[in-house]
Design a protein around this motif. Structure first.
Motif, PDB file in Angstrom:
ATOM      1  N   ARG A 120      94.104  16.148  25.565  1.00 46.94           N
ATOM      2  CA  ARG A 120      94.263  17.584  25.289  1.00 46.94           C
ATOM      3  C   ARG A 120      93.583  18.423  26.374  1.00 46.94           C
ATOM      4  O   ARG A 120      94.083  19.481  26.752  1.00 46.94           O
ATOM      5  CB  ARG A 120      93.683  17.946  23.924  1.00 46.94           C
ATOM      6  CG  ARG A 120      94.278  17.216  22.736  1.00 46.94           C
ATOM      7  CD  ARG A 120      95.783  17.425  22.592  1.00 46.94           C
ATOM      8  NE  ARG A 120      96.248  16.958  21.307  1.00 46.94           N
ATOM      9  CZ  ARG A 120      96.748  15.741  21.075  1.00 46.94           C
ATOM     10  NH1 ARG A 120      96.847  14.872  22.062  1.00 46.94           N
ATOM     11  NH2 ARG A 120      97.161  15.408  19.871  1.00 46.94           N
ATOM     12  N   LYS A 121      92.450  17.936  26.844  1.00 42.66           N
ATOM     13  CA  LYS A 121      91.756  18.640  27.933  1.00 42.66           C
ATOM     14  C   LYS A 121      92.623  18.670  29.192  1.00 42.66           C
ATOM     15  O   LYS A 121      92.656  19.668  29.916  1.00 42.66           O
ATOM     16  CB  LYS A 121      90.421  17.941  28.236  1.00 42.66           C
ATOM     17  CG  LYS A 121      89.615  18.582  29.348  1.00 42.66           C
ATOM     18  CD  LYS A 121      88.347  17.806  29.632  1.00 42.66           C
ATOM     19  CE  LYS A 121      87.578  18.426  30.779  1.00 42.66           C
ATOM     20  NZ  LYS A 121      86.413  17.623  31.167  1.00 42.66           N
ATOM     21  N   ASN A 122      93.335  17.563  29.429  1.00 41.31           N
ATOM     22  CA  ASN A 122      94.194  17.465  30.614  1.00 41.31           C
ATOM     23  C   ASN A 122      95.522  18.199  30.448  1.00 41.31           C
ATOM     24  O   ASN A 122      96.303  18.276  31.387  1.00 41.31           O
ATOM     25  CB  ASN A 122      94.448  15.994  30.950  1.00 41.31           C
ATOM     26  CG  ASN A 122      93.184  15.296  31.391  1.00 41.31           C
ATOM     27  OD1 ASN A 122      92.251  15.928  31.874  1.00 41.31           O
ATOM     28  ND2 ASN A 122      93.128  13.985  31.219  1.00 41.31           N
ATOM     29  N   ASP A 123      95.794  18.720  29.243  1.00 35.53           N
ATOM     30  CA  ASP A 123      97.017  19.477  28.968  1.00 35.53           C
ATOM     31  C   ASP A 123      96.642  20.764  28.234  1.00 35.53           C
ATOM     32  O   ASP A 123      97.049  20.990  27.090  1.00 35.53           O
ATOM     33  CB  ASP A 123      97.975  18.623  28.126  1.00 35.53           C
ATOM     34  CG  ASP A 123      99.325  19.298  27.893  1.00 35.53           C
ATOM     35  OD1 ASP A 123      99.663  20.233  28.661  1.00 35.53           O
ATOM     36  OD2 ASP A 123     100.014  18.908  26.936  1.00 35.53           O
ATOM     37  N   PRO A 124      95.849  21.620  28.883  1.00 33.62           N
ATOM     38  CA  PRO A 124      95.294  22.787  28.186  1.00 33.62           C
ATOM     39  C   PRO A 124      96.338  23.828  27.777  1.00 33.62           C
ATOM     40  O   PRO A 124      96.054  24.687  26.951  1.00 33.62           O
ATOM     41  CB  PRO A 124      94.311  23.373  29.206  1.00 33.62           C
ATOM     42  CG  PRO A 124      94.823  22.931  30.526  1.00 33.62           C
ATOM     43  CD  PRO A 124      95.455  21.588  30.290  1.00 33.62           C
ATOM     44  N   GLU A 125      97.527  23.758  28.338  1.00 29.32           N
ATOM     45  CA  GLU A 125      98.556  24.751  28.003  1.00 29.32           C
ATOM     46  C   GLU A 125      99.385  24.350  26.798  1.00 29.32           C
ATOM     47  O   GLU A 125     100.296  25.074  26.400  1.00 29.32           O
ATOM     48  CB  GLU A 125      99.473  24.991  29.213  1.00 29.32           C
ATOM     49  CG  GLU A 125      98.739  25.493  30.456  1.00 29.32           C
ATOM     50  CD  GLU A 125      97.866  26.717  30.169  1.00 29.32           C
ATOM     51  OE1 GLU A 125      98.333  27.642  29.472  1.00 29.32           O
ATOM     52  OE2 GLU A 125      96.702  26.729  30.630  1.00 29.32           O
ATOM     53  N   ASN A 126      99.074  23.210  26.175  1.00 30.92           N
ATOM     54  CA  ASN A 126      99.815  22.753  25.001  1.00 30.92           C
ATOM     55  C   ASN A 126      99.618  23.771  23.872  1.00 30.92           C
ATOM     56  O   ASN A 126      98.519  23.912  23.343  1.00 30.92           O
ATOM     57  CB  ASN A 126      99.303  21.375  24.579  1.00 30.92           C
ATOM     58  CG  ASN A 126     100.080  20.785  23.420  1.00 30.92           C
ATOM     59  OD1 ASN A 126     100.714  21.506  22.639  1.00 30.92           O
ATOM     60  ND2 ASN A 126     100.033  19.481  23.292  1.00 30.92           N
ATOM     61  N   PRO A 127     100.704  24.468  23.477  1.00 33.82           N
ATOM     62  CA  PRO A 127     100.551  25.529  22.476  1.00 33.82           C
ATOM     63  C   PRO A 127     100.312  25.001  21.056  1.00 33.82           C
ATOM     64  O   PRO A 127      99.888  25.756  20.179  1.00 33.82           O
ATOM     65  CB  PRO A 127     101.887  26.270  22.560  1.00 33.82           C
ATOM     66  CG  PRO A 127     102.861  25.244  23.038  1.00 33.82           C
ATOM     67  CD  PRO A 127     102.078  24.330  23.947  1.00 33.82           C
ATOM     68  N   ASP A 128     100.585  23.718  20.836  1.00 37.54           N
ATOM     69  CA  ASP A 128     100.463  23.156  19.491  1.00 37.54           C
ATOM     70  C   ASP A 128      99.128  22.449  19.251  1.00 37.54           C
ATOM     71  O   ASP A 128      98.917  21.895  18.176  1.00 37.54           O
ATOM     72  CB  ASP A 128     101.592  22.147  19.236  1.00 37.54           C
ATOM     73  CG  ASP A 128     102.962  22.807  19.375  1.00 37.54           C
ATOM     74  OD1 ASP A 128     103.099  23.961  18.928  1.00 37.54           O
ATOM     75  OD2 ASP A 128     103.871  22.157  19.925  1.00 37.54           O
TER      76      ASP A 128
END
Length: 198
Positions: A120-128
């Motif tokens: 999740r840290k590596n995909d901070p733009e994940n809106p969900d």
């Protein structure tokens, strides 16, 4: 400790090598009576090499010794569990273990949770993702959440509702794991600090 070296015709017993800290299995070797005695005397794990037909101290060429911590026999007295502090990689192929696994400390589900937090840290733009949203908001928001959960845990500790206490404790630990990663650390780093203090 009495070992039954006569159970096998070659006089050898399996010796399972385990890291004393991580509890990971590093390799399997074979010992005869002489190898066991040499290991106990030198505190460096020594096997009987079936290919070399002689005693062989792990690390005698590479310098990657297995420093002895403890030896136990199994219930049938025909297998050894040897706990060690390894110096460098254990496998002759240069890997930490003979199964090409990294010899790192695992904390069960908490290690899996750390990996989820990392993703999740590596995909901070994940809106969900709630975790990604915290990383987007930055260290101040993450630290604030840890503070809030700590206060809620203390409040529930003073009451009699065990379920609420456990849930708040879980929330605190979860947010603390996020804070650790926001600062560039993981549980392993905290365990090392505690171990040094011990």
């Amino acid at each position: 400790m009495k070992i039954d070296f006569n159970k096998n015709p070659d006089g050898l017993v399996p010796a399972i090598i385990q890291d004393s800290q991580t509890k990971n299995v590093l390799m399997l070797g074979y010992m005869n009576q002489e190898a066991l005695e040499e290991t106990q005397k030198t505190k460096k794990v020594t096997f009987y090499s079936r290919t070399k037909q002689r005693l062989w101290t792990k690390g005698e060429e590479s310098g990657n010794f297995l420093n002895l911590v403890d030896i136990k026999s199994d219930c049938d007295s025909d297998t050894l569990l040897v706990t060690v502090n390894p110096v460098g990689p254990t496998c002759h192929k240069g890997t930490d273990t003979c199964w090409a696994e990294e010899n790192v400390q695992e904390y069960g589900f908490l290690s899996a949770l750390e990996e989820i937090i990392t993703s999740r840290k590596n995909d901070p733009e994940n809106p969900d993702s709630y975790v990604a949203s915290l990383f987007r908001k930055g260290i101040n928001k993450i630290a604030q959440k840890v503070g809030e959960e700590a206060v809620e845990t203390v409040i529930e500790a003073k009451d009699d509702n065990e379920e609420l206490f456990l849930n708040e404790s879980a929330d605190l630990l979860f947010h603390y794991l996020i804070l650790l990663q926001a600062k560039g650390y993981k549980l392993h780093d905290i365990a090392q600090v505690l171990q040094k203090r011990h």
